[in-house]
Every structure is written in C-alpha cells, then in structure tokens.
Design an enzyme around this catalytic site. Structure first.
Site, short mmCIF file in Angstrom:
data_model
loop_
_atom_site.label_atom_id
_atom_site.label_comp_id
_atom_site.label_asym_id
_atom_site.label_seq_id
_atom_site.Cartn_x
_atom_site.Cartn_y
_atom_site.Cartn_z
N CYS A 91 0.82 -1.22 0.00
CA CYS A 91 0.00 0.00 0.00
C CYS A 91 0.84 1.26 0.00
O CYS A 91 0.32 2.34 0.18
CB CYS A 91 -0.92 -0.01 1.21
C1 LIG Z 1 0.88 -4.91 3.40
S1 LIG Z 1 2.04 -6.21 3.36
C2 LIG Z 1 1.01 -7.58 3.74
C3 LIG Z 1 0.99 -7.95 5.19
C4 LIG Z 1 0.26 -9.23 5.52
N1 LIG Z 1 -1.08 -9.29 4.99
C5 LIG Z 1 0.20 -9.47 7.02
O1 LIG Z 1 -0.90 -9.43 7.59
O2 LIG Z 1 1.25 -9.69 7.66
C6 LIG Z 1 2.35 -6.41 1.65
C7 LIG Z 1 3.30 -7.52 1.29
O3 LIG Z 1 3.41 -7.63 -0.13
C8 LIG Z 1 4.70 -8.12 -0.42
N2 LIG Z 1 5.02 -7.84 -1.84
C9 LIG Z 1 5.41 -6.66 -2.37
N3 LIG Z 1 5.61 -6.81 -3.70
C10 LIG Z 1 5.34 -8.10 -4.00
C11 LIG Z 1 5.40 -8.86 -5.20
N4 LIG Z 1 5.74 -8.28 -6.34
N5 LIG Z 1 5.07 -10.18 -5.14
C12 LIG Z 1 4.73 -10.75 -3.97
N6 LIG Z 1 4.67 -10.08 -2.81
C13 LIG Z 1 4.97 -8.77 -2.82
C14 LIG Z 1 5.60 -7.39 0.56
O4 LIG Z 1 6.82 -8.09 0.74
C15 LIG Z 1 4.72 -7.34 1.82
O5 LIG Z 1 5.05 -8.39 2.69
#
Ligand SMILES: C[S@@+](CC[C@H](N)C(=O)[O-])C[C@H]1O[C@@H](n2cnc3c(N)ncnc32)[C@H](O)[C@@H]1O
Length: 397
Positions: free
Chosen positions: A220
């Site tokens: 986000c």
């Molecule tokens: C807002 S966090 C999610 C947190 C999770 N829902 C929790 O409750 O702990 C967003 C996640 O998306 C991952 N992310 C970012 N870009 C990504 C990509 N291209 N492919 C997979 N994951 C990705 C980040 O590493 C991060 O852990």
C-alpha cells in the site's frame, strides 16, 4: 520469557527529542528553537494548516491505546513510537505486542526488516474477528508478509494452505508460526511466469478441493498517507494481480485488505476491483474497520473488502466500543480518540524497561500481566480472552 526486545538506534538529536517529550506528547513539546531541520519542517507545515502531524515524535501513554504501528518504528520522527517511560523507541517485541502478534512468533531479518514485517501486518486479533464472519474452509493468503492476516484466519478455523510473498525474510517469520500443512512460498506476483507458478502451487495445495477464501493485502506504499504518495508506483498494480488470482482460482469468498487512503488515492484500482468482482458473480462490500474496536490496543484503521459468491458478505460485530460511531471515520482527518479498554500498559507493561542489543537474547517477563498479554504469552486461549472481554463489556468481573 520472550525475544526481539531490540529497538532502533538513536542519534544524539533523537535522544534530545526523547528527553523533551512527555508521555502522550509529541514534537509540539519541543522548544521553538529546537535544532532540527525536520522538526522545523513539521512545525512550518502544521502552521500552514497542512495537518497537525500530531503523532510525529510522539511518546506513548501507558493508559491509552497506541497510534498506528507503522513500518517506521525504528525512527522517532514518523509516528508515536517512543516508549511511555524509558528513553528509547519501542522494541520489535513491543510493536508486535501492540499489533497482537503472539510471543511465539519469532521475527527474522535485521531490526528494520522485522519492523517492516510488523508494521505491514494485519493485527492477528483483527484478522481473527474478520475470519469468524466467513465460513471456515480452505484458504490462500497472497502478499502474506509475516503472516498477521493468515495467523488470525487460522485462529478462526480457516485452513490456510498456502501463503505467498516475495520477501524471503518475511516468509522465514511466517514459517515460524505456520501450521504444518501450511506452505509458505516465495513468488514475485508482478512477474507473469511467477504468477502462473503461484497458481500451480495453489492448485497443488488444494489437491482438487474448492478454495473457500482468497485473502490478501497487496502493498500500500503508493496509497498510504504514511509515506510519499505515488499513484503511478508500479506496486499499486499488484491490486490487479490479486484480482487476477480471484479470476483464476474462483474462491467462494474474498478478503482484501489495504489502507483507507485507497478510497481516494487509489480510487481507480478500488473501483476496478469492485466492478470486476461483480462481473465474476461476487457481492462485495467495502468498510473501514478500526482495529481498536476488536480489542487491539492501537488506533489503526484499515480498508477491508469482503466479497462472497453466495449473497452479501457478513462482518464481525465489534467487541469494544468507540466514542465516535464505528463507521464514521472513513475520511481523512484527525485521529479518533476511542474509549479504549486495552491499553499500552496491558500490551507491554510486563516487558523490561531496558531493551537488549541482540534480538535472540531472551528477556524475562513480569508476572502481573493483563488478559491481553496473557493471551499473547500463550497462557489464555482466544476463547478465554474473548470471554473476559465480554465480562468487562457487560459490566461483570
Ligand atoms: C501490506 S504487506 C502484507 C501484510 C500481511 N497481509 C500481514 O498481515 O502480515 C504487503 C506484502 O506484499 C509483499 N510484496 C510486495 N511486492 C510483492 C510482489 N511483487 N510479489 C509478492 N509479494 C509482494 C511485501 O513483501 C509485503 O510483505
């Protein structure tokens, strides 16, 4: 005992700030001639009426809830992360407690990476309540990070079969608490080939069963008010990758989590998500949810989209009251002060005042813990915690 009692390193100037700020205070308690360019900048922007930045350089109060635990807990100038009593920032474990991560979750990576995993997470206690509103079944969690969302869903009876993220350290943390049937795999969901591989892994984990729930909180940063806004940030397009996974996997239910600012800063993505979900036969509803309404000792608002193939999605009843009506604060504006029952003291009062240098060093806990801390310590079940909440809410013992 617990671990991860390490905090961000402070500069001499940071130490001076911390010395001036009382519990519940912030940058406004610093002298007008305080020698910091950042403080001058914050003061000037507040004077121009560009928001009061009232959490910046904030110090927590023992008897109140925390403000949002963001990914910046290793710095004093981006939120309210100074310990209520000790002259230091809150530690990784204290942040995890305020986010309702149980003590058995061991974080991996540098202090900064651990802080990111915690600040990014959906508080597991909030995720538990969201999960109780969805019929339990098989689940897949995309953009799972350290697994805050998945942990809560598992507590609510969902069988999370696969969690996916592209961050190896976050996945190590996730594996420290995932059930044995729960696989955690590293895929970059912006890459078409890795996205296909994720679909294969999900289908293999399902082994011919229907998918009950597809859950996920794409990054986000581009929408968040906690950092610079970049609507063209390529990470924002990951909202559409989540939608593509819904199309491909056809779950019975969908749970999508993001920052409230998605409503205005990322409106085009949110509109597309809801329209395309409707085209796929889902009834969806968007709500702004307050974590503190579910017993999390933190003023944290999140945008949740729930969607279901079989009629209107259900929502969990709040367990704690807010002074302002529950759905009102869905616009940008001042933080809402809530009628909190779970306080910073309840969450971290049993942890030592002195932080450690090594996250793997165990720290002793004091015995006089609240029910909330006892739950996080593994001494109460979630049912026992909720029963005690219910007694307080209805004036019992
Ligand atoms: C807002 S966090 C999610 C947190 C999770 N829902 C929790 O409750 O702990 C967003 C996640 O998306 C991952 N992310 C970012 N870009 C990504 C990509 N291209 N492919 C997979 N994951 C990705 C980040 O590493 C991060 O852990």
């Amino acid at each position: 005992m617990t671990f991860d009692h390490v905090s961000g390193t402070l500069s001499d100037l940071d130490r001076l700030v911390i010395h001036h700020v009382p519990p519940g205070g912030n940058w406004k308690h610093l002298p007008v001639d305080f020698p910091s360019a950042r403080v001058r900048q914050i003061r000037a922007s507040a004077t121009r009426g560009e928001g009061s930045r009232s959490t910046y350089y904030g110090r927590l109060s023992w008897e109140k809830a925390a403000y949002t635990i963001s990914t910046y807990i290793t710095r004093p100038g981006n939120g309210c992360f100074i310990h209520p009593e000790a002259d230091r920032l809150i530690t990784v474990r204290e942040a995890a407690r305020l986010q309702s991560f149980p003590d058995h979750v061991r974080f991996h990576g540098t202090t900064r990476q651990r802080a990111m995993q915690i600040g990014n997470a959906v508080p597991p206690l909030l995720a538990y309540h969201l999960g109780t509103a969805i019929a339990p079944g098989t689940a897949v969690d995309l953009f799972a990070g350290a697994g805050g969302l998945g942990l809560g869903l598992e507590l609510a009876g969902h069988q999370v079969l696969l969690s996916v993220d592209n961050d190896a350290r976050a996945l190590e943390t996730l594996r420290s608490h995932a059930a044995t049937h729960h696989r955690a795999e590293q895929f970059d969901l912006s890459d078409p080939i890795e996205f296909r591989n994720m679909l294969d892994a999900a289908r293999m984990a399902l082994g011919g069963r229907e998918l009950g729930l597809l859950a996920g909180g794409p990054p986000c940063q581009g929408f968040s008010t906690a950092g610079p806004c970049r609507v063209d940030d390529p990470r924002n397009r990951l909202v559409l990758s989540f939608l593509k996974a819904v199309e491909e996997l056809g779950p019975e239910n969908v749970l999508f989590e993001n920052v409230p600012a998605l409503r205005w800063r990322g409106k085009q993505f949110l509109d597309e998500l809801v329209e395309r979900l409707a085209g796929l036969g889902y009834t969806s509803e968007i709500r702004i949810i307050h974590a503190e309404a579910y017993g999390v000792p933190q003023l944290r608002r999140r945008l949740i989209v729930m969607a279901s193939k079989s009629g209107s999605p259900r929502w969990p009843e709040p367990t704690h009251q807010l002074i302002r009506p529950y759905f009102e604060a869905d616009q940008p504006g001042p933080l809402v002060e809530s009628d909190v029952r779970v306080t910073v003291r309840d969450a971290i009062g049993d942890l030592p005042l002195f932080a450690r240098d090594d996250p793997d060093q165990s720290v002793p806990l004091a015995s006089a813990a609240s029910d909330y801390a006892r739950w996080l310590r593994g001494e109460l079940s979630i049912d026992q915690l909720l029963r005690s909440t219910d007694l307080v809410a209805h004036g019992g013992q």
